[in-house]
Design a protein around this motif. Structure first.
Motif, PDB file in Angstrom:
ATOM      1  N   TYR A   1       0.835  -1.205   0.000  1.00 28.37           N
ATOM      2  CA  TYR A   1       0.000   0.000   0.000  1.00 28.37           C
ATOM      3  C   TYR A   1       0.871   1.258   0.000  1.00 28.37           C
ATOM      4  O   TYR A   1       0.621   2.199  -0.753  1.00 28.37           O
ATOM      5  CB  TYR A   1      -0.920  -0.016   1.222  1.00 28.37           C
ATOM      6  CG  TYR A   1      -1.711   1.256   1.404  1.00 28.37           C
ATOM      7  CD1 TYR A   1      -2.824   1.530   0.609  1.00 28.37           C
ATOM      8  CD2 TYR A   1      -1.338   2.196   2.359  1.00 28.37           C
ATOM      9  CE1 TYR A   1      -3.546   2.703   0.770  1.00 28.37           C
ATOM     10  CE2 TYR A   1      -2.050   3.374   2.522  1.00 28.37           C
ATOM     11  CZ  TYR A   1      -3.155   3.618   1.725  1.00 28.37           C
ATOM     12  OH  TYR A   1      -3.857   4.788   1.885  1.00 28.37           O
ATOM     13  N   TYR A   2       1.894   1.281   0.835  1.00 32.67           N
ATOM     14  CA  TYR A   2       2.749   2.460   0.943  1.00 32.67           C
ATOM     15  C   TYR A   2       3.754   2.555  -0.207  1.00 32.67           C
ATOM     16  O   TYR A   2       4.070   3.650  -0.658  1.00 32.67           O
ATOM     17  CB  TYR A   2       3.499   2.467   2.274  1.00 32.67           C
ATOM     18  CG  TYR A   2       2.659   2.931   3.434  1.00 32.67           C
ATOM     19  CD1 TYR A   2       2.599   4.279   3.783  1.00 32.67           C
ATOM     20  CD2 TYR A   2       1.916   2.034   4.179  1.00 32.67           C
ATOM     21  CE1 TYR A   2       1.833   4.717   4.850  1.00 32.67           C
ATOM     22  CE2 TYR A   2       1.139   2.458   5.242  1.00 32.67           C
ATOM     23  CZ  TYR A   2       1.099   3.795   5.574  1.00 32.67           C
ATOM     24  OH  TYR A   2       0.325   4.221   6.623  1.00 32.67           O
ATOM     25  N   ALA A   3       4.313   1.442  -0.636  1.00 34.47           N
ATOM     26  CA  ALA A   3       5.263   1.437  -1.745  1.00 34.47           C
ATOM     27  C   ALA A   3       4.485   1.024  -2.990  1.00 34.47           C
ATOM     28  O   ALA A   3       3.781   1.822  -3.570  1.00 34.47           O
ATOM     29  CB  ALA A   3       6.414   0.482  -1.449  1.00 34.47           C
ATOM     30  N   ASP A   4       4.586  -0.222  -3.369  1.00 33.03           N
ATOM     31  CA  ASP A   4       3.771  -0.816  -4.432  1.00 33.03           C
ATOM     32  C   ASP A   4       3.963  -2.326  -4.347  1.00 33.03           C
ATOM     33  O   ASP A   4       4.797  -2.809  -3.579  1.00 33.03           O
ATOM     34  CB  ASP A   4       4.124  -0.266  -5.819  1.00 33.03           C
ATOM     35  CG  ASP A   4       5.601  -0.441  -6.173  1.00 33.03           C
ATOM     36  OD1 ASP A   4       6.184  -1.501  -5.843  1.00 33.03           O
ATOM     37  OD2 ASP A   4       6.172   0.483  -6.775  1.00 33.03           O
ATOM     38  N   VAL A   5       3.189  -3.055  -5.127  1.00 32.23           N
ATOM     39  CA  VAL A   5       3.233  -4.518  -5.049  1.00 32.23           C
ATOM     40  C   VAL A   5       4.615  -5.037  -5.433  1.00 32.23           C
ATOM     41  O   VAL A   5       5.158  -5.923  -4.770  1.00 32.23           O
ATOM     42  CB  VAL A   5       2.132  -5.153  -5.927  1.00 32.23           C
ATOM     43  CG1 VAL A   5       2.341  -6.663  -6.047  1.00 32.23           C
ATOM     44  CG2 VAL A   5       0.753  -4.861  -5.349  1.00 32.23           C
ATOM     45  N   ASP A   6       5.201  -4.474  -6.501  1.00 31.38           N
ATOM     46  CA  ASP A   6       6.521  -4.947  -6.927  1.00 31.38           C
ATOM     47  C   ASP A   6       7.566  -4.732  -5.837  1.00 31.38           C
ATOM     48  O   ASP A   6       8.399  -5.604  -5.580  1.00 31.38           O
ATOM     49  CB  ASP A   6       6.958  -4.230  -8.207  1.00 31.38           C
ATOM     50  CG  ASP A   6       6.175  -4.682  -9.433  1.00 31.38           C
ATOM     51  OD1 ASP A   6       5.554  -5.765  -9.374  1.00 31.38           O
ATOM     52  OD2 ASP A   6       6.184  -3.956 -10.443  1.00 31.38           O
ATOM     53  N   GLY A   7       7.513  -3.567  -5.186  1.00 29.97           N
ATOM     54  CA  GLY A   7       8.452  -3.285  -4.104  1.00 29.97           C
ATOM     55  C   GLY A   7       8.274  -4.232  -2.933  1.00 29.97           C
ATOM     56  O   GLY A   7       9.245  -4.730  -2.360  1.00 29.97           O
ATOM     57  N   ALA A   8       7.004  -4.483  -2.565  1.00 24.22           N
ATOM     58  CA  ALA A   8       6.721  -5.397  -1.455  1.00 24.22           C
ATOM     59  C   ALA A   8       7.165  -6.820  -1.797  1.00 24.22           C
ATOM     60  O   ALA A   8       7.684  -7.541  -0.939  1.00 24.22           O
ATOM     61  CB  ALA A   8       5.230  -5.371  -1.121  1.00 24.22           C
ATOM     62  N   TYR A   9       6.968  -7.212  -3.053  1.00 24.03           N
ATOM     63  CA  TYR A   9       7.389  -8.538  -3.496  1.00 24.03           C
ATOM     64  C   TYR A   9       8.911  -8.665  -3.410  1.00 24.03           C
ATOM     65  O   TYR A   9       9.434  -9.641  -2.870  1.00 24.03           O
ATOM     66  CB  TYR A   9       6.909  -8.783  -4.931  1.00 24.03           C
ATOM     67  CG  TYR A   9       7.273 -10.133  -5.474  1.00 24.03           C
ATOM     68  CD1 TYR A   9       6.416 -11.216  -5.311  1.00 24.03           C
ATOM     69  CD2 TYR A   9       8.476 -10.350  -6.147  1.00 24.03           C
ATOM     70  CE1 TYR A   9       6.750 -12.475  -5.808  1.00 24.03           C
ATOM     71  CE2 TYR A   9       8.817 -11.593  -6.640  1.00 24.03           C
ATOM     72  CZ  TYR A   9       7.946 -12.656  -6.469  1.00 24.03           C
ATOM     73  OH  TYR A   9       8.282 -13.904  -6.940  1.00 24.03           O
ATOM     74  N   GLU A  10       9.603  -7.667  -3.935  1.00 24.40           N
ATOM     75  CA  GLU A  10      11.070  -7.710  -3.917  1.00 24.40           C
ATOM     76  C   GLU A  10      11.606  -7.704  -2.487  1.00 24.40           C
ATOM     77  O   GLU A  10      12.546  -8.437  -2.162  1.00 24.40           O
ATOM     78  CB  GLU A  10      11.643  -6.518  -4.689  1.00 24.40           C
ATOM     79  CG  GLU A  10      13.155  -6.539  -4.755  1.00 24.40           C
ATOM     80  CD  GLU A  10      13.719  -5.270  -5.378  1.00 24.40           C
ATOM     81  OE1 GLU A  10      14.547  -4.625  -4.716  1.00 24.40           O
ATOM     82  OE2 GLU A  10      13.326  -4.943  -6.511  1.00 24.40           O
ATOM     83  N   ALA A  11      11.002  -6.892  -1.608  1.00 25.27           N
ATOM     84  CA  ALA A  11      11.438  -6.859  -0.203  1.00 25.27           C
ATOM     85  C   ALA A  11      11.196  -8.211   0.459  1.00 25.27           C
ATOM     86  O   ALA A  11      12.042  -8.703   1.208  1.00 25.27           O
ATOM     87  CB  ALA A  11      10.700  -5.759   0.555  1.00 25.27           C
ATOM     88  N   SER A  12      10.048  -8.836   0.164  1.00 23.63           N
ATOM     89  CA  SER A  12       9.755 -10.161   0.724  1.00 23.63           C
ATOM     90  C   SER A  12      10.776 -11.178   0.240  1.00 23.63           C
ATOM     91  O   SER A  12      11.259 -12.015   1.015  1.00 23.63           O
ATOM     92  CB  SER A  12       8.338 -10.611   0.325  1.00 23.63           C
ATOM     93  OG  SER A  12       7.374  -9.735   0.861  1.00 23.63           O
ATOM     94  N   GLU A  13      11.122 -11.089  -1.034  1.00 23.45           N
ATOM     95  CA  GLU A  13      12.125 -11.996  -1.613  1.00 23.45           C
ATOM     96  C   GLU A  13      13.470 -11.815  -0.909  1.00 23.45           C
ATOM     97  O   GLU A  13      14.151 -12.798  -0.580  1.00 23.45           O
ATOM     98  CB  GLU A  13      12.236 -11.675  -3.107  1.00 23.45           C
ATOM     99  CG  GLU A  13      12.876 -12.731  -3.947  1.00 23.45           C
ATOM    100  CD  GLU A  13      12.715 -12.421  -5.434  1.00 23.45           C
ATOM    101  OE1 GLU A  13      12.592 -13.393  -6.196  1.00 23.45           O
ATOM    102  OE2 GLU A  13      12.728 -11.235  -5.834  1.00 23.45           O
ATOM    103  N   ARG A  14      13.858 -10.578  -0.668  1.00 20.00           N
ATOM    104  CA  ARG A  14      15.118 -10.302   0.021  1.00 20.00           C
ATOM    105  C   ARG A  14      15.080 -10.800   1.469  1.00 20.00           C
ATOM    106  O   ARG A  14      16.063 -11.357   1.980  1.00 20.00           O
ATOM    107  CB  ARG A  14      15.415  -8.804  -0.031  1.00 20.00           C
ATOM    108  CG  ARG A  14      15.761  -8.317  -1.432  1.00 20.00           C
ATOM    109  CD  ARG A  14      15.739  -6.802  -1.546  1.00 20.00           C
ATOM    110  NE  ARG A  14      16.805  -6.186  -0.771  1.00 20.00           N
ATOM    111  CZ  ARG A  14      16.853  -4.872  -0.512  1.00 20.00           C
ATOM    112  NH1 ARG A  14      15.910  -4.062  -0.954  1.00 20.00           N
ATOM    113  NH2 ARG A  14      17.852  -4.382   0.190  1.00 20.00           N
TER     114      ARG A  14
END
Length: 192
Positions: free
Chosen positions: A130-143
C-alpha cells in the motif's frame, strides 16, 4: 535446524530458512497465529510492524503472554506519523513502511546480531504494498526470505487476500514454501 510450529492444521515443524505466507481476510484474527508463531521454540524474534506502532505491538505481546525479553520491534509508522521516537536496544525505527531498503537492512542487522532460533513476523506485506507498491513489497519479501535462508531463521508474512487481486496473490503464493490460510470463520488450512 528445525522450528516447532503451534498453528492448527499444519505440520509440527519447519526447517530453518522457511518463510510462511499467512493469507487472511482483512478483518481476520491474525494476532493469535502471529503470537503463537513467535513464542514457540524461539530464542529471539523480530516484529516488522508496518500496520501498528511499537507501543501497539508491545501491548499485543503482553496480551498474548509472549516473552517480551526475546522481542525486537521494527516500527515503520511512528516517524512518518510525526511521533518523536528514539530507538532502544529492543525498538528500532525506519522512516515509513515504504522504506523497504531500511526494513531489509534492519532485519539483516537483527539476524546478524542474535543467535539461536530466530523468527521474524512481517505484519504486513499488504501495508508495504500500500505504501510502496506490489513490486516493491514482493522484492522486499524476496530479500527477507533470502536472509532467513542465510541465517537459518524462519518467518511469517501477513498478506490480506481481500485487498489484492488473484494475480498478486498467486505471485506471492509462488514465492513461499508454505502458505497458511485463515478463513473468516477462524479455520486454518495449509499448503506445503
Amino acid at each position: 535446524m528445525d522450528y516447532a510450529l503451534a498453528i492448527d492444521n499444519v505440520p509440527d515443524s519447519i526447517p530453518g530458512g522457511t518463510g510462511i505466507l499467512l493469507l487472511h481476510p482483512s478483518i481476520g484474527e491474525t494476532d493469535r497465529i502471529d503470537t503463537d508463531f513467535l513464542k514457540t521454540d524461539t530464542d529471539h524474534f523480530l516484529v516488522i510492524s508496518t500496520r501498528t506502532t511499537a507501543r501497539e505491538v508491545e501491548q499485543k505481546l503482553e496480551h498474548y503472554d509472549v516473552d517480551e525479553s526475546r522481542a525486537v520491534i521494527l516500527d515503520t509508522l511512528s516517524v512518518e506519523r510525526g511521533y518523536s521516537r528514539r530507538g532502544t536496544d529492543h525498538v528500532h525505527y525506519v522512516s515509513a513502511p515504504d522504506d523497504l531498503d531500511g526494513i531489509v537492512s534492519k532485519t539483516a542487522a537483527f539476524l546478524g546480531s542474535h543467535d539461536g532460533k530466530r523468527r521474524i513476523s512481517v505484519d504486513s506485506v499488504t501495508e508495504m504494498a500500500y505504501y510502496a507498491d506490489v513490486d516493491g513489497a514482493y522484492e522486499a519479501s524476496e530479500r527477507l526470505l533470502g536472509l532467513l535462508e542465510e541465517h537459518d531463521a524462519v518467518g511469517l508474512f501477513h498478506l490480506s487476500n481481500e485487498v489484492h487481486g488473484e494475480e498478486t496473490i498467486r505471485r506471492f503464493r509462488d514465492l513461499f514454501d508454505v502458505v497458511v490460510e485463515l478463513d473468516a470463520d477462524g479455520s486454518v488450512s495449509a499448503d506445503f
